[in-house]
Scaffold this motif. Sequence first.
Motif, mmCIF file in Angstrom:
data_model
loop_
_atom_site.group_PDB
_atom_site.id
_atom_site.type_symbol
_atom_site.label_atom_id
_atom_site.label_comp_id
_atom_site.label_asym_id
_atom_site.label_seq_id
_atom_site.Cartn_x
_atom_site.Cartn_y
_atom_site.Cartn_z
ATOM 1 N N VAL A 290 0.840 -1.202 0.000
ATOM 2 C CA VAL A 290 0.000 0.000 0.000
ATOM 3 C C VAL A 290 0.878 1.255 0.000
ATOM 4 O O VAL A 290 0.612 2.226 -0.724
ATOM 5 N N GLY A 291 1.918 1.239 0.834
ATOM 6 C CA GLY A 291 2.838 2.373 0.831
ATOM 7 C C GLY A 291 3.515 2.567 -0.518
ATOM 8 O O GLY A 291 3.693 3.695 -0.988
ATOM 9 N N SER A 292 3.850 1.461 -1.172
ATOM 10 C CA SER A 292 4.476 1.562 -2.491
ATOM 11 C C SER A 292 3.503 2.118 -3.523
ATOM 12 O O SER A 292 3.891 2.902 -4.395
ATOM 13 N N VAL A 293 2.232 1.716 -3.425
ATOM 14 C CA VAL A 293 1.228 2.237 -4.359
ATOM 15 C C VAL A 293 1.071 3.748 -4.178
ATOM 16 O O VAL A 293 0.966 4.497 -5.159
ATOM 17 N N LEU A 294 1.062 4.208 -2.944
ATOM 18 C CA LEU A 294 0.962 5.648 -2.675
ATOM 19 C C LEU A 294 2.113 6.407 -3.334
ATOM 20 O O LEU A 294 1.911 7.405 -4.031
ATOM 21 N N LEU A 295 3.310 5.913 -3.123
ATOM 22 C CA LEU A 295 4.479 6.622 -3.638
ATOM 23 C C LEU A 295 4.632 6.442 -5.147
ATOM 24 O O LEU A 295 5.204 7.295 -5.825
ATOM 25 N N LEU A 296 4.127 5.330 -5.679
ATOM 26 C CA LEU A 296 4.141 5.144 -7.127
ATOM 27 C C LEU A 296 3.226 6.165 -7.803
ATOM 28 O O LEU A 296 3.558 6.701 -8.872
ATOM 29 N N VAL B 169 -3.874 6.550 -3.330
ATOM 30 C CA VAL B 169 -3.475 6.812 -4.712
ATOM 31 C C VAL B 169 -3.748 8.271 -5.080
ATOM 32 O O VAL B 169 -2.894 8.959 -5.645
ATOM 33 N N VAL B 170 -4.946 8.760 -4.742
ATOM 34 C CA VAL B 170 -5.281 10.155 -5.048
ATOM 35 C C VAL B 170 -4.356 11.109 -4.294
ATOM 36 O O VAL B 170 -3.824 12.078 -4.854
ATOM 37 N N GLY B 171 -4.164 10.845 -3.010
ATOM 38 C CA GLY B 171 -3.271 11.702 -2.233
ATOM 39 C C GLY B 171 -1.844 11.642 -2.726
ATOM 40 O O GLY B 171 -1.146 12.673 -2.763
ATOM 41 N N GLY B 172 -1.377 10.442 -3.117
ATOM 42 C CA GLY B 172 -0.025 10.327 -3.643
ATOM 43 C C GLY B 172 0.172 11.100 -4.929
ATOM 44 O O GLY B 172 1.218 11.736 -5.131
ATOM 45 N N PHE B 173 -0.836 11.076 -5.801
ATOM 46 C CA PHE B 173 -0.737 11.861 -7.031
ATOM 47 C C PHE B 173 -0.675 13.349 -6.706
ATOM 48 O O PHE B 173 0.062 14.104 -7.353
ATOM 49 N N GLY B 174 -1.429 13.775 -5.707
ATOM 50 C CA GLY B 174 -1.361 15.168 -5.283
ATOM 51 C C GLY B 174 0.006 15.533 -4.726
ATOM 52 O O GLY B 174 0.541 16.616 -5.012
ATOM 53 N N SER B 175 0.607 14.627 -3.939
ATOM 54 C CA SER B 175 1.950 14.886 -3.408
ATOM 55 C C SER B 175 2.958 15.038 -4.534
ATOM 56 O O SER B 175 3.818 15.937 -4.505
ATOM 57 N N GLY B 176 2.876 14.163 -5.543
ATOM 58 C CA GLY B 176 3.786 14.263 -6.670
ATOM 59 C C GLY B 176 3.607 15.544 -7.461
ATOM 60 O O GLY B 176 4.583 16.138 -7.944
#
Length: 445
Positions: free
Chosen positions: A46-52, A102-109
């Motif tokens: 899950v952590g990897s999916v977020l950062l991916l 996933v949505v939050g990770g895309f926002g972080s990127g």
Amino acid sequence: MSSRPRALGPLVALFTAGYLAPYLLPTVVGRLSAGLGLTPAQAGLVGSVLLLASASAGFTLASRVERIGPRRAARFGLGAMVLGYGSAALTTSVPLVIGGAVVGGFGSGTALAVAAAGIAAQRDPHRASTLGLLTVSATAGALYLTLPHLGGGHGLPFASIAVAAAAVWPLTGGLGSGAGHGPVPTPSRGEATPLPPLPHRRSGLVLAAAILCWSMAQNALWGVSGRIGLTQAGLSEVTVGAVFAVALGAGLAGVTAAGALGSRLGRAAPIGAGTAIIAVCVLVSSRAESLPAFAAGEILWNVFYPVVLSYLLGLAASLDPRGRWAVLVGSASSLGVACGPVTGSVLSEQAGYPGMGLVLCALLLLAATPMTAVALHTSGRPLVPGSIRRRGGAPAAVLAGTTGSTPGLVPQMGAPEQEIAEIPVPVPHKATRQAFHLARPSDRG
């Protein structure tokens, strides 16, 4: 248009919000495993999916920040962070948590892409990235001290990232509504010229590939550091959180020292020697079975990690003042961070924590070689041959070699040579010259 962003403060705040999720990765993965009943490998996935998702945003926006506009892109990213991380914090459904991550990770990127592009346009990108690392280290350290006292569950880490994104939103007014360093209108027709091709393609690709492995190795251990402290070293969550907070505080001292040193040591020595020291710290942390060993490995590791990272970010920014390599290399780093948790979980389950540390140490040493080579190859070659003689001499060479972006009077590497136009000068007749010299003494007398 000016190639400088309007203010450094909004960029540092945006950098902090975008980098907060990777910095909180150990507590995010640990609480996903404990609170939602996931196995360590599943929580790491899950952590990897977020950062991916964060890395994919950077690759997508590397050449589009200028067209979209930094303010609009930053607000989109921060809004996605609030929505994604906030929804993940409010639910216990695993699919919804993954979707929110996933949505939050895309926002972080997205936030990181805007920050990286703006930092690359600063006169001193190393100083700007150092300020960003200082801020994110201080914020993450404060959260590591606070979160264990607020209760358990996976919601608190996600909620803290969402709150940080919401707090940064008002500062985006200091960003330009259009491109801060985008296409320049032509004087004849007013049409925007297309972006020039990426400079230093080979060096940039090598650096991106190496930093991917560098980030993956370190975050493989960072993702399981909490479990090492809890299970192998036998510490409590409060103690582990305190160690992380002290480690991040020590990282502040390291980044401060890096900012003070600046380019005095160049980039190759801090990157190469710092990575070698980090590799040793990874071995110590992975073999820790007591509080002193665990604390020593984590603290020393976090002293040198942000130092080397600041030089790597400055090196990437120096390859292209428009920030494209900074975004691409930063996204490659995020991709390595994304692969870190699942890599650490799989290696620790298959070879144990000490075996995992040995593999990661070897990978770090392998990655240090090409990164150091790129730093050596690109330093001292910022100008085209012959341009220093015509455009400012030694001071221009020093300025171009020590800053991430060159001023307008200094041509960049790869720029075409200036043509030297011959100007005909009439030579006076010999009799005229003699008459002129004969007339001079009487003029003075």
